[in-house]
Design a protein around this motif. Structure first.
Motif, short mmCIF file in Angstrom:
data_model
loop_
_atom_site.label_atom_id
_atom_site.label_comp_id
_atom_site.label_asym_id
_atom_site.label_seq_id
_atom_site.Cartn_x
_atom_site.Cartn_y
_atom_site.Cartn_z
N GLN B 79 34.46 55.73 -37.28
CA GLN B 79 33.89 56.91 -37.95
C GLN B 79 32.45 57.16 -37.53
OE1 GLN B 79 34.03 56.60 -42.24
NE2 GLN B 79 32.68 58.33 -42.51
N HIS B 80 31.75 56.09 -37.13
CA HIS B 80 30.32 56.22 -36.89
C HIS B 80 29.98 55.96 -35.43
CE1 HIS B 80 29.42 56.65 -41.10
NE2 HIS B 80 30.20 55.61 -41.36
N PRO B 81 30.08 57.00 -34.61
CA PRO B 81 29.81 56.81 -33.19
C PRO B 81 28.39 56.32 -32.93
CG PRO B 81 29.92 59.16 -33.74
CD PRO B 81 30.38 58.40 -34.95
N GLU B 82 27.46 56.69 -33.83
CA GLU B 82 26.07 56.29 -33.61
C GLU B 82 25.90 54.77 -33.65
OE1 GLU B 82 27.22 58.00 -36.11
OE2 GLU B 82 26.57 57.06 -37.99
N LYS B 83 26.85 54.10 -34.35
CA LYS B 83 26.75 52.64 -34.41
C LYS B 83 27.38 51.99 -33.19
CE LYS B 83 26.87 52.30 -39.41
NZ LYS B 83 27.88 52.17 -40.49
#
Ligand SMILES: Nc1ncnc2c1ncn2[C@@H]1O[C@H](COP(=O)(O)OP(=O)(O)OP(=O)(O)O)[C@@H](O)[C@H]1O
Ligand code: SF4
Ligand SMILES: [Mg+2]
Lengths: 319, 203
Positions: B79-83
């Protein structure tokens, strides 16, 4: 530009008025020549007391930056222009600083905003101005939001995601905030937590608070918002009423809003080709022209102004 | 075929997150999975993608026990591409690290050339998620697990990304497990839909 307001609210003073807001960042290109990229253009929005206004926008449309503009927490290098009024008085940098966390408060996107080292009850009590009664006020707020007695004695890591989110909402509830900005409070929640969070936000709007509900989730917006502002490439393309979202979107005014509605998996799951324009792209005409199925030559060269249609506002020549 | 053979997993010694899950996914098949928060869907995804080792059971990918040495043919997108992306690298470098990509493939995923010179912090969630997809869909990839992959995205971007993914599923005969809270989405994209709680209880 005309100041357009929804007629039946004419006699009240808006909590928040945003007019012709623009925001840009400096960008250094080759040759070290300074240029600017504009991330918000000509944004307008009015929120009255007791009203929930959803700002529905695509990812990368600048929604978070919009919240930061109102709170006055933009990065140093941001250049902001336009009119921001809170209760009819200009929101200067000083006033933003005074009101931030008090009359204007943010429910942040991440539950990581809670202090991990302090019990949640004490965190919420710290916001309450009435120091004598703070414990009772905090406990009442927790109860109202369905947090079990004893939750206030727990640390954030001992709470589930949904409970932590309610603590954040409780913080806004006990504060003296009149305007609350909720930034994407629902993604990733299961159905039950989603419903709960939305009804908690609705509770917050009681007592004449105004809420700016930033979300990309149209269904969430429709569930609780009075008005829906559709944000695209840094501009408000339409301000619609929730009843307008029905059927095949025949009543919706702007082609982008229609496309957004039809793209929902509950509707046609219909794909609109292309991407939102880059912040660097400068448009002499309508920002939606490159993707618009009904664009004409006029749209390429002229910018549509906001006009009032059918008790809503839109920016399209052919609405 | 992706064969998930009676896998069980626990973080702590006293509590099974799930026990004896049995599931097969065929090439070209999209299997939707839903269930309330905290039931272990993401843990399940991580186990299948080889980030966590099952306490019991095995995962067989195309006849071989997974994970093998080298690039895992089972890839996970969250869900969190930034991570998932190194914040100090420009996007060009992020991609270069995991292989070579044709311009055609990148534009098919809706990745603009403009973005290559940016840092992850200068891209939105939808923009970053396309890079995660590009990285996950390498030539060796035969199964893709999407864990709330488009939850952060607006409806149009979501529909766009799924249209692309479904095209690649079809063309490359990828098998997919899609975890989502959004039943209407699962109904649009899945060949079959499973309730995780029932899956974990069966047998
Ligand atoms: N500091 C910055 N410098 C330059 N460009 C920026 C900066 N911050 C954001 N941007 C640009 O502004 C656009 C809007 O960013 P923002 O993060 O506010 O979008 P968003 O609507 O909140 O997206 P999401 O829904 O994915 O969180 C992005 O496409 C990005 O390219
Ligand atoms: S002004 Fe023209 S391009 Fe813009 S939305 Fe309307 S029809 Fe489409
Ligand atoms: Mg955001």
């Amino acid at each position: 530009m005309e100041n357009i307001s929804i007629p039946n609210k004419k006699n009240k003073i808006p909590l928040l008025e945003v007019k012709q807001l623009s925001l840009s960042f400096p960008q250094y290109k080759k040759g070290f020549e300074e240029s600017y990229i504009q991330v918000i253009r000509d944004f307008e929005l009015t929120i009255y007391p007791g009203e929930i206004v959803a700002v529905v926008g695509s990812s990368g449309s600048g929604k978070s930056l919009l919240a930061d503009s109102i709170l006055g927490i933009l990065p140093e290098n941001a250049a902001i222009n336009g009119t921001l009024l809170f209760k009819g008085v200009a929101l200067t940098k000083n006033r933003q600083e005074q009101l931030r966390g008090k009359a204007i408060s943010l429910i942040p996107q991440s539950v990581k905003a809670l202090d991990p080292l302090m019990k949640t009850g004490r965190q919420v009590q710290g916001i309450i101005r009435d120091k004598k009664d703070k414990k009772r006020i905090q406990e009442e707020a927790f109860l109202k939001l369905g947090l079990a007695p004893g939750t206030g004695d727990k640390y954030p890591h001992e709470l589930s995601g949904g409970m932590a989110r309610r603590v954040l909402i409780a913080s806004a509830m006990v504060s003296e905030a009149q305007l609350i900005i909720a930034d994407e409070p629902t993604p990733g929640l299961d159905e039950l937590a989603w419903e709960e969070t939305l009804s908690n936000l609705k509770q917050l709007s009681e007592g004449n608070r105004g809420i700016m509900f930033i979300t990309h989730d149209i269904q969430a917006a429709l569930k609780i918002a009075d008005k829906i502002a559709v944000f695209y490439a840094g501009e408000t393309l339409e301000i619609a009423n929730k009843e307008d979202f029905s059927g095949k979107g025949e009543v919706l005014r702007h082609p982008y809003t229609k496309a957004l509605w039809l793209a929902l998996p509950e509707n046609d799951f219909k794909v609109l080709k292309g991407n939102q324009p880059e912040s660097e792209d400068v448009f002499p005409g309508c920002v939606f022209e490159p993707r618009c199925p009904i664009a004409t030559g006029l749209c390429k060269t002229n910018k549509p102004d906001s006009t009032m249609i059918n008790n809503g506002i839109t920016r399209c020549f052919y609405a | 075929m992706l064969k998930i053979n009676n896998i069980s997993y626990k973080y702590h010694s006293d509590h099974w997150i799930f026990d004896s899950i049995q599931l097969n996914v065929n090439p070209g098949e999209v299997v939707g999975i839903y269930g309330p928060s905290g039931v272990g869907k993401s843990t399940f995804a991580k186990v299948i993608a080889g980030y966590l080792k099952p306490d019991r059971g095995s995962i067989i990918v195309n006849g071989k026990v997974s994970p093998q040495i080298g690039r895992n043919p089972v890839q996970l997108i969250g869900q969190h591409p930034e991570k998932a992306i190194n914040p100090h690298w420009r996007m060009k470098q992020v991609l270069a690290e995991s292989g070579e990509y044709s311009d055609g493939f990148l534009s098919e995923l809706g990745i603009s050339k403009e973005w290559m010179h940016r840092f992850p912090s200068q891209l939105s969630g939808g923009e970053l998620q396309r890079f995660c997809l590009a990285r996950a869909i390498a030539p060796e990839t035969s199964y893709l697990i999407a864990d709330e992959m488009t939850t952060m995205l607006d409806a149009i971007t979501q529909a766009q990304i799924w249209q692309t993914v479904l095209l690649l599923v079809e063309r490359r005969q990828l098998g997919m497990l899609v975890i989502s809270h959004e039943l209407p989405l699962l109904k649009q994209i899945s060949n079959r839909i499973l309730n995780f709680e029932e899956l974990a209880r069966a047998i």
